[in-house]
Scaffold this motif. Structure first.
Motif, short mmCIF file in Angstrom:
data_model
loop_
_atom_site.label_atom_id
_atom_site.label_comp_id
_atom_site.label_asym_id
_atom_site.label_seq_id
_atom_site.Cartn_x
_atom_site.Cartn_y
_atom_site.Cartn_z
N MET A 1 -25.19 43.95 -36.21
CA MET A 1 -23.95 43.27 -36.62
C MET A 1 -24.26 41.94 -37.32
N LYS A 2 -25.32 41.23 -36.86
CA LYS A 2 -25.66 39.96 -37.48
C LYS A 2 -26.06 40.16 -38.93
N LEU A 3 -26.79 41.23 -39.19
CA LEU A 3 -27.24 41.50 -40.55
C LEU A 3 -26.06 41.63 -41.50
N LEU A 4 -25.01 42.38 -41.07
CA LEU A 4 -23.87 42.59 -41.95
C LEU A 4 -23.01 41.35 -42.04
N ALA A 5 -22.83 40.63 -40.94
CA ALA A 5 -21.99 39.45 -40.96
C ALA A 5 -22.60 38.33 -41.80
N SER A 6 -23.94 38.42 -42.06
CA SER A 6 -24.60 37.39 -42.85
C SER A 6 -24.60 37.71 -44.34
N LEU A 7 -23.85 38.69 -44.76
CA LEU A 7 -23.74 39.00 -46.18
C LEU A 7 -23.22 37.79 -46.95
N PRO A 8 -23.70 37.55 -48.16
CA PRO A 8 -23.17 36.45 -48.97
C PRO A 8 -21.66 36.62 -49.19
N THR A 9 -20.98 35.51 -49.35
CA THR A 9 -19.52 35.53 -49.51
C THR A 9 -19.09 36.40 -50.68
N GLY A 10 -19.81 36.32 -51.79
CA GLY A 10 -19.46 37.12 -52.97
C GLY A 10 -19.56 38.61 -52.70
N GLU A 11 -20.59 39.03 -51.96
CA GLU A 11 -20.75 40.45 -51.66
C GLU A 11 -19.69 40.92 -50.67
N ARG A 12 -19.31 40.05 -49.74
CA ARG A 12 -18.25 40.44 -48.81
C ARG A 12 -16.92 40.60 -49.53
N GLN A 13 -16.65 39.73 -50.50
CA GLN A 13 -15.42 39.85 -51.27
C GLN A 13 -15.43 41.13 -52.11
N ALA A 14 -16.59 41.46 -52.68
CA ALA A 14 -16.72 42.71 -53.43
C ALA A 14 -16.50 43.92 -52.53
N LEU A 15 -16.98 43.81 -51.28
CA LEU A 15 -16.76 44.89 -50.32
C LEU A 15 -15.27 45.10 -50.08
N LEU A 16 -14.51 44.02 -49.98
CA LEU A 16 -13.06 44.14 -49.79
C LEU A 16 -12.41 44.86 -50.96
N TRP A 17 -12.80 44.50 -52.17
CA TRP A 17 -12.25 45.18 -53.36
C TRP A 17 -12.60 46.66 -53.35
N LEU A 18 -13.81 46.99 -52.91
CA LEU A 18 -14.25 48.38 -52.88
C LEU A 18 -13.44 49.18 -51.87
N VAL A 19 -13.26 48.65 -50.67
CA VAL A 19 -12.48 49.35 -49.65
C VAL A 19 -11.02 49.46 -50.09
N ALA A 20 -10.51 48.41 -50.73
CA ALA A 20 -9.14 48.45 -51.24
C ALA A 20 -8.98 49.53 -52.30
N LEU A 21 -10.01 49.71 -53.14
CA LEU A 21 -9.97 50.77 -54.15
C LEU A 21 -9.90 52.14 -53.50
N GLY A 22 -10.69 52.34 -52.45
CA GLY A 22 -10.65 53.61 -51.74
C GLY A 22 -9.29 53.88 -51.12
N PHE A 23 -8.69 52.85 -50.51
CA PHE A 23 -7.37 52.99 -49.92
C PHE A 23 -6.33 53.31 -50.99
N PHE A 24 -6.46 52.65 -52.14
CA PHE A 24 -5.54 52.91 -53.25
C PHE A 24 -5.63 54.36 -53.71
N MET A 25 -6.86 54.87 -53.86
CA MET A 25 -7.04 56.27 -54.27
C MET A 25 -6.36 57.23 -53.29
N GLN A 26 -6.51 56.94 -52.01
CA GLN A 26 -5.95 57.81 -50.98
C GLN A 26 -4.43 57.81 -51.02
N THR A 27 -3.83 56.62 -51.04
CA THR A 27 -2.36 56.55 -51.00
C THR A 27 -1.73 57.00 -52.31
N LEU A 28 -2.39 56.73 -53.42
CA LEU A 28 -1.86 57.17 -54.71
C LEU A 28 -1.79 58.69 -54.76
N ASP A 29 -2.86 59.35 -54.32
CA ASP A 29 -2.88 60.80 -54.43
C ASP A 29 -1.96 61.48 -53.43
N ALA A 30 -1.57 60.75 -52.38
CA ALA A 30 -0.63 61.32 -51.42
C ALA A 30 0.78 61.40 -51.99
#
Length: 475
Positions: free
Chosen positions: A1-30
């Motif tokens: 858990m420490k390894l992931l929590a220590s991700l740089p701020t920029g990479e964590r923000q990119a991760l949020l955009w990536l997960v949001a994109l996946g959620f968007f794909m799922q709800t759009l296609d529904a």
């Protein structure tokens, strides 16, 4: 858990955009498929009233795989599973676009649904592991925004593509989005978070998955002829037996998918059952409304898609009101009244008729969206609020599974009722079809009304408030 929590701020923000994109794909296609069903039916040589299996296959596949999502992420790592989910979703989209017949299209939607089932749960788990606890709520609030945008633009975008291109493009559009998602997941999704292997209840999962699929498919087959109805009865019996067997198996399993202790929580029991039965009616509406607008009222696909916008606007407008209303009246009182109102609104669509005032229909749709949104918010909250922190993840997965199962069964029930009524009134032509739609709206409203008896089982407002006050005083 420490390894992931220590991700740089920029990479964590990119991760949020990536997960949001996946959620968007799922709800759009529904939602994007709903307005395209009549065009698909014409191209595939099918009746528009028999196209509900396209929606059922997607949501049922999601319901079946969701219980295994956490184990898969622990076993193979969130990065590997998330990338596989995107690839599976994109591959399913290609197969959908290339499908020359309804059975092949349904099979392709299953592939797509299996990918969609993993996008949000695994993405949410990656965010949970990458962000400190105090930032998790803010992070998930960011991820949830595209989930609201997908249903907002889905019906209209689907109608526009059907009208100005072809229905195939509602699936082709997922391919470039999926490729971008794969590249981003490879770059920004944390690696090395696979966990120590834990046991997986394969027997229990098989019983649960088969039970859900058999019951849903049995309900859907009820709209067919005598052979189909005989097969449906067999499926229903085997499905119910399989679900009962899972319940008995879970009591003695060392690693049950869902610990039996979860069901000792009263609000969880009532919330899950209430979610299931009240969603049977409301989940059928995104399927029924665009269909009746095009088949019986003569709307073009894009017009039918735009008519769904008031439901989303109404849904978003009342979000801030739910907490205040629940605090004022209590969960039991609020859900009993709101469920009754939701049932009446679903049944009120039996009044649709050619030449009806547009402003009245728009108001009806907006009011349905508002009441339906309040129902979902209150039901979801009451289901999970009394769970211990250690059971929150399992309870959330169980709720997600029940929601997707209710969605598939709601559409299957509406399709079965609509198909049966339309067959008996086929000699009446267009008037018979409209009459079948009207009676189906009434039936789905009555199904929703049955959930009020379940919400009566919640603790009264004064009792629940006393329980919450007592809990707040605990050390």
């Amino acid at each position: 858990m420490k390894l992931l929590a220590s991700l740089p701020t920029g990479e964590r923000q990119a991760l949020l955009w990536l997960v949001a994109l996946g959620f968007f794909m799922q709800t759009l296609d529904a939602t994007i498929v709903n307005t395209a069903l009549p065009a698909m039916a014409r191209d595939l040589g099918e009746s528009p009233l028999q196209m509900h299996s396209v929606i059922v296959a997607y949501s049922l596949a999601m319901a079946v795989l969701i219980p295994a999502s956490g184990w898969l992420a622990d076993r193979f790592g969130t990065r590997q599973v998330f990338m596989s989910a995107i690839a599976l979703f994109a591959a399913g989209s290609v197969l959908c676009a290339l499908s020359p017949s309804l059975p092949l299209l349904v099979g392709a939607r299953v592939v797509q649904g299996l990918g969609g089932a993993l996008l949000l749960p695994v993405g949410r788990l990656a965010v949970l592991r990458a962000f400190p606890r105090e930032e998790f709520i803010r992070a998930m609030s960011f991820v949830a925004i595209p989930g609201l945008i997908g249903p907002l633009i889905g019906p209209t975008l689907g109608g526009w593509m059907v009208e100005y291109a072809s229905w195939h493009w509602i699936f082709w559009v997922n391919v470039p989005v999926g490729l971008v998602g794969l590249a981003a997941a490879r770059r920004y999704m944390p690696r090395g978070d696979a966990r120590e292997r834990r046991g997986f209840d394969l027997v229990g999962y098989g019983l649960l998955a088969f039970g859900m699929a058999a019951v849903s498919l049995g309900v859907e087959a009820m709209a067919g002829g005598s052979l189909s109805r005989a097969s449906a009865l067999v499926l229903l019996v085997f499905g119910i037996a399989s679900l009962a067997s899972y319940a008995l198996h879970a009591l003695r399993s060392r690693n049950p998918l869902f610990a039996p202790a979860l069901f000792g929580v009263r609000t969880l029991r009532v919330g899950l059952l209430g979610n299931f039965f009240s969603r049977l009616g409301s989940s059928a509406m995104p399927f029924m409304v665009p269909l009746v607008l095009q088949v019986s009222l003569g709307y073009a696909p894009m017009e039918a898609g735009m008519m769904m916008l008031p439901t989303v606007v109404g849904s978003m407008a009342v979000k801030p009101l739910v907490a205040r209303l629940v605090r004022r009246f209590g969960y039991r009182e609020f859900l009993v009244v709101n469920t009754g109102a939701l049932a009446l609104l679903i049944g009120s669509f039996a009044t649709v008729a050619p030449g009806a005032l547009l402003v009245l229909l728009l108001g009806q749709l907006a009011l349905f969206g508002a009441v339906n949104s309040m129902q979902f918010s209150a039901m979801n909250t009451v289901t999970l609020m009394d769970l211990e922190p250690g059971n929150a993840s399992s309870g959330n997965s169980l709720l997600s599974m029940v929601q997707m199962l209710a969605m598939s069964m709601g559409v299957a029930l509406a399709g079965a009722v609509l198909g049966s009524l339309q067959s008996s009134a086929a000699h009446q032509g267009a008037a018979g079809t409209l009459h079948a739609f009207r009676l189906t709206f009434v039936c789905m409203g009555l199904l929703t009304l049955a959930a009020t008896a379940l919400f009566f089982q919640l603790p009264p407002r004064r009792v629940h408030r006393a329980q919450m006050d007592a809990q707040s005083r605990l050390p």
